[in-house]
Design a protein around this motif. Sequence first.
Motif: not given
Length: 340
Positions: A124, A128, A131-132, A146, A337
């Motif tokens: 996680n 995260s 993705r950011s 992924e 998510e």
Amino acid sequence: MSRDLSPREARDRFLSRRKQENTEKTVRSYQNRLTRFVHWAEEEGIESMSELNGWDLDEYRAAREAADLAPTTLRGQLMAVKQLLDYCASIDVVDHQLPKKINIPTLSKDEESNDTKLDPDDANALLSFYRSSNEMFGRPEHVFLEIAWHTGARMSGIRALDLGDFDPDRQTLEFRHRPPTRLKNKDDGERVVGISKPVVKAIRTYVARERFDKRDDEGREPLFVGRQGRPSDTTFRAWSYLGTQPCRVIQCPHGERRETCDYTRRNHGSKCPSSRSPHAIRTGSITWQLLQGLSIEIVAARVNATANTIRRHYYRATERDEFEELRSEYTLKLDIENYD
């Protein structure tokens, strides 16, 4: 009339047959395990497989036990020898009773299970971060993680994916057995797996921004492409090890600085104690999917494993009630998510 083969010749003949039926990774595993047996036999002066008897096989087991191997490693090495002996018996090189004389250890459930996995909390945090991140989003390390996490697929299956196997509109990846890229269970391993919209977005970004427009040696268009075509297993492992290093998200748990740590280099990523292999990602993914409420049968179909294998190696929630059956549409929303 029976034939005569040296241990080395028997190993090579056995491996040539396995190449027709198994993935390159599986064949290499057989080769590594059986080469130890060949070296032992040669050191013992055993020139012919027909010389082997039950005493010899027990001596080989004792030699491997003296090496202080993990129980699963010892069992794997002895199972490989038994398969070699089964093959030799089938072509009349050894007595048909000889394979039964190798004593394969029985493992407890805890010994059978490999607890080294990518923890859901770590997955996680890593996903995260990717993705950011403007810099890392859509990079090979990110997209491999992924796909590996959200499908639970084996590395060989991910490597075998072609561009046309990705359907962003349907939110699916199709795993197909097309030698020389192979699925572990060949045609029985073919399946379509649903993926979430964030995974689709990551793959689309990789294809648009990172993917080289090249074909492999068979003229196919791989999903993952390097400068030389379809990447090797070594490259996928490097993406796995580098992509799961916790220092991307938190301070190094081993007291190193990322800027100066040798383990952040491509060929040294596996040496990081906290990095994870593709198999460890698969193990963590399967456990996570079960804990998200998917039934064992649904997870087994997604990851191409039997329900019994899932129960034996991955089913950690032994104190929970049996997971309820969920609609297949749920898998299209299965995403880190939503991890709880």
